[in-house]
Design a protein around this motif. Sequence first.
Motif, PDB file in Angstrom:
ATOM      1  N   PRO A  17     -19.658 -17.572   9.915  1.00 14.46           N
ATOM      2  CA  PRO A  17     -20.360 -18.663  10.593  1.00 14.46           C
ATOM      3  C   PRO A  17     -20.004 -20.009   9.959  1.00 14.46           C
ATOM      4  O   PRO A  17     -19.794 -20.095   8.752  1.00 14.46           O
ATOM      5  CB  PRO A  17     -21.830 -18.330  10.410  1.00 14.46           C
ATOM      6  N   VAL A  18     -19.917 -21.034  10.797  1.00 15.65           N
ATOM      7  CA  VAL A  18     -19.623 -22.390  10.330  1.00 15.65           C
ATOM      8  C   VAL A  18     -20.647 -23.331  10.943  1.00 15.65           C
ATOM      9  O   VAL A  18     -20.848 -23.341  12.154  1.00 15.65           O
ATOM     10  CB  VAL A  18     -18.193 -22.826  10.718  1.00 15.65           C
ATOM     11  N   HIS A  19     -21.291 -24.099  10.075  1.00 12.33           N
ATOM     12  CA  HIS A  19     -22.296 -25.067  10.510  1.00 12.33           C
ATOM     13  C   HIS A  19     -21.748 -26.465  10.247  1.00 12.33           C
ATOM     14  O   HIS A  19     -21.898 -27.000   9.146  1.00 12.33           O
ATOM     15  CB  HIS A  19     -23.624 -24.841   9.784  1.00 12.33           C
ATOM     16  N   LEU A  20     -21.109 -27.039  11.254  1.00 12.58           N
ATOM     17  CA  LEU A  20     -20.556 -28.387  11.111  1.00 12.58           C
ATOM     18  C   LEU A  20     -21.660 -29.428  11.012  1.00 12.58           C
ATOM     19  O   LEU A  20     -21.430 -30.541  10.567  1.00 12.58           O
ATOM     20  CB  LEU A  20     -19.640 -28.704  12.297  1.00 12.58           C
ATOM     21  N   ASN A  21     -22.860 -29.056  11.405  1.00 12.45           N
ATOM     22  CA  ASN A  21     -23.989 -29.981  11.313  1.00 12.45           C
ATOM     23  C   ASN A  21     -24.696 -29.896   9.958  1.00 12.45           C
ATOM     24  O   ASN A  21     -25.708 -30.552   9.743  1.00 12.45           O
ATOM     25  CB  ASN A  21     -24.982 -29.727  12.447  1.00 12.45           C
ATOM     26  N   GLN A  22     -24.136 -29.095   9.035  1.00 11.32           N
ATOM     27  CA  GLN A  22     -24.721 -28.964   7.695  1.00 11.32           C
ATOM     28  C   GLN A  22     -23.615 -28.787   6.659  1.00 11.32           C
ATOM     29  O   GLN A  22     -23.507 -27.752   6.020  1.00 11.32           O
ATOM     30  CB  GLN A  22     -25.666 -27.765   7.643  1.00 11.32           C
ATOM     31  N   MET A  34     -19.070 -12.915  18.102  1.00 12.38           N
ATOM     32  CA  MET A  34     -19.348 -13.829  19.217  1.00 12.38           C
ATOM     33  C   MET A  34     -20.551 -14.711  18.894  1.00 12.38           C
ATOM     34  O   MET A  34     -20.631 -15.838  19.371  1.00 12.38           O
ATOM     35  CB  MET A  34     -19.605 -13.042  20.506  1.00 12.38           C
ATOM     36  N   GLU A  35     -21.480 -14.208  18.084  1.00  5.69           N
ATOM     37  CA  GLU A  35     -22.636 -15.016  17.696  1.00  5.69           C
ATOM     38  C   GLU A  35     -22.195 -16.248  16.910  1.00  5.69           C
ATOM     39  O   GLU A  35     -22.772 -17.323  17.079  1.00  5.69           O
ATOM     40  CB  GLU A  35     -23.616 -14.190  16.871  1.00  5.69           C
ATOM     41  N   TRP A  36     -21.199 -16.085  16.023  1.00  8.23           N
ATOM     42  CA  TRP A  36     -20.690 -17.230  15.257  1.00  8.23           C
ATOM     43  C   TRP A  36     -20.119 -18.281  16.209  1.00  8.23           C
ATOM     44  O   TRP A  36     -20.383 -19.468  16.067  1.00  8.23           O
ATOM     45  CB  TRP A  36     -19.603 -16.820  14.283  1.00  8.23           C
ATOM     46  N   LEU A  80     -21.528 -22.124  16.985  1.00  2.30           N
ATOM     47  CA  LEU A  80     -20.686 -23.316  16.828  1.00  2.30           C
ATOM     48  C   LEU A  80     -20.626 -24.099  18.134  1.00  2.30           C
ATOM     49  O   LEU A  80     -20.747 -25.327  18.144  1.00  2.30           O
ATOM     50  CB  LEU A  80     -19.287 -22.925  16.362  1.00  2.30           C
ATOM     51  N   LYS A  81     -20.479 -23.395  19.241  1.00  4.18           N
ATOM     52  CA  LYS A  81     -20.469 -24.057  20.556  1.00  4.18           C
ATOM     53  C   LYS A  81     -21.768 -24.811  20.783  1.00  4.18           C
ATOM     54  O   LYS A  81     -21.770 -25.960  21.230  1.00  4.18           O
ATOM     55  CB  LYS A  81     -20.233 -23.011  21.650  1.00  4.18           C
ATOM     56  N   ASN A  82     -22.900 -24.179  20.452  1.00 10.08           N
ATOM     57  CA  ASN A  82     -24.203 -24.833  20.636  1.00 10.08           C
ATOM     58  C   ASN A  82     -24.331 -26.083  19.778  1.00 10.08           C
ATOM     59  O   ASN A  82     -24.899 -27.090  20.216  1.00 10.08           O
ATOM     60  CB  ASN A  82     -25.335 -23.860  20.339  1.00 10.08           C
ATOM     61  N   LYS A 137     -14.504 -16.111  28.314  1.00 14.75           N
ATOM     62  CA  LYS A 137     -15.807 -16.714  28.564  1.00 14.75           C
ATOM     63  C   LYS A 137     -16.670 -16.560  27.318  1.00 14.75           C
ATOM     64  O   LYS A 137     -16.609 -15.548  26.629  1.00 14.75           O
ATOM     65  CB  LYS A 137     -16.503 -16.049  29.744  1.00 14.75           C
ATOM     66  N   LEU A 138     -17.457 -17.575  27.060  1.00 18.85           N
ATOM     67  CA  LEU A 138     -18.435 -17.564  25.981  1.00 18.85           C
ATOM     68  C   LEU A 138     -19.747 -18.028  26.584  1.00 18.85           C
ATOM     69  O   LEU A 138     -19.798 -19.130  27.159  1.00 18.85           O
ATOM     70  CB  LEU A 138     -17.999 -18.486  24.837  1.00 18.85           C
ATOM     71  N   ASP A 139     -20.755 -17.203  26.500  1.00 21.64           N
ATOM     72  CA  ASP A 139     -22.048 -17.511  27.118  1.00 21.64           C
ATOM     73  C   ASP A 139     -21.883 -17.824  28.612  1.00 21.64           C
ATOM     74  O   ASP A 139     -22.475 -18.763  29.143  1.00 21.64           O
ATOM     75  CB  ASP A 139     -22.744 -18.662  26.388  1.00 21.64           C
ATOM     76  N   GLY A 140     -21.004 -17.050  29.264  1.00 17.06           N
ATOM     77  CA  GLY A 140     -20.832 -17.144  30.706  1.00 17.06           C
ATOM     78  C   GLY A 140     -19.938 -18.258  31.213  1.00 17.06           C
ATOM     79  O   GLY A 140     -19.869 -18.501  32.420  1.00 17.06           O
ATOM     80  N   LYS A 141     -19.229 -18.937  30.310  1.00 20.03           N
ATOM     81  CA  LYS A 141     -18.414 -20.085  30.722  1.00 20.03           C
ATOM     82  C   LYS A 141     -17.120 -20.128  29.915  1.00 20.03           C
ATOM     83  O   LYS A 141     -17.106 -19.759  28.741  1.00 20.03           O
ATOM     84  CB  LYS A 141     -19.220 -21.374  30.504  1.00 20.03           C
TER      85      LYS A 141
END
Length: 141
Positions: A36-41, A94-96, A100-102, A127-131
Amino acid sequence: LGVTAENQETADERMPILLQIPAAKRFVSVEPMLGPVHLNQINTDSKAITLNALTGTPYDWDYGEWMPEDNIGAKIDWAICGCESGPKRRPMSMEWASDLKNQCVDADVPFFFKQMENEGKVIKMPKLDGKIWGQRPEVNL
């Protein structure tokens, strides 16, 4: 100008350096995504400062708050994500990728989901989360 950050440790190491370099556009390639990568932290060299690389906003732990808008600095203009390719590829969740997409969606940063392994095959532009996420930053001429 961009860097590769395959996990949080490399993101914490490379993102502060990238954000110090003048560039018209900055990007991060989270590929291969090995955690997992948290670009916001992003943890900086200063233990008292955490940086949101998607917005350019630092969080000051000594004061317990995000710094005022006049302290906003450089930020990321694009994030690319994908699994490792090759015969000995390491797994990616896929959760990671979804997390990141979110982060990118919340910060209005273009997100590009390049590839993902599915049933032993690497699928391009899945597709990721349907898109399908093939966003790119705007080019200013």
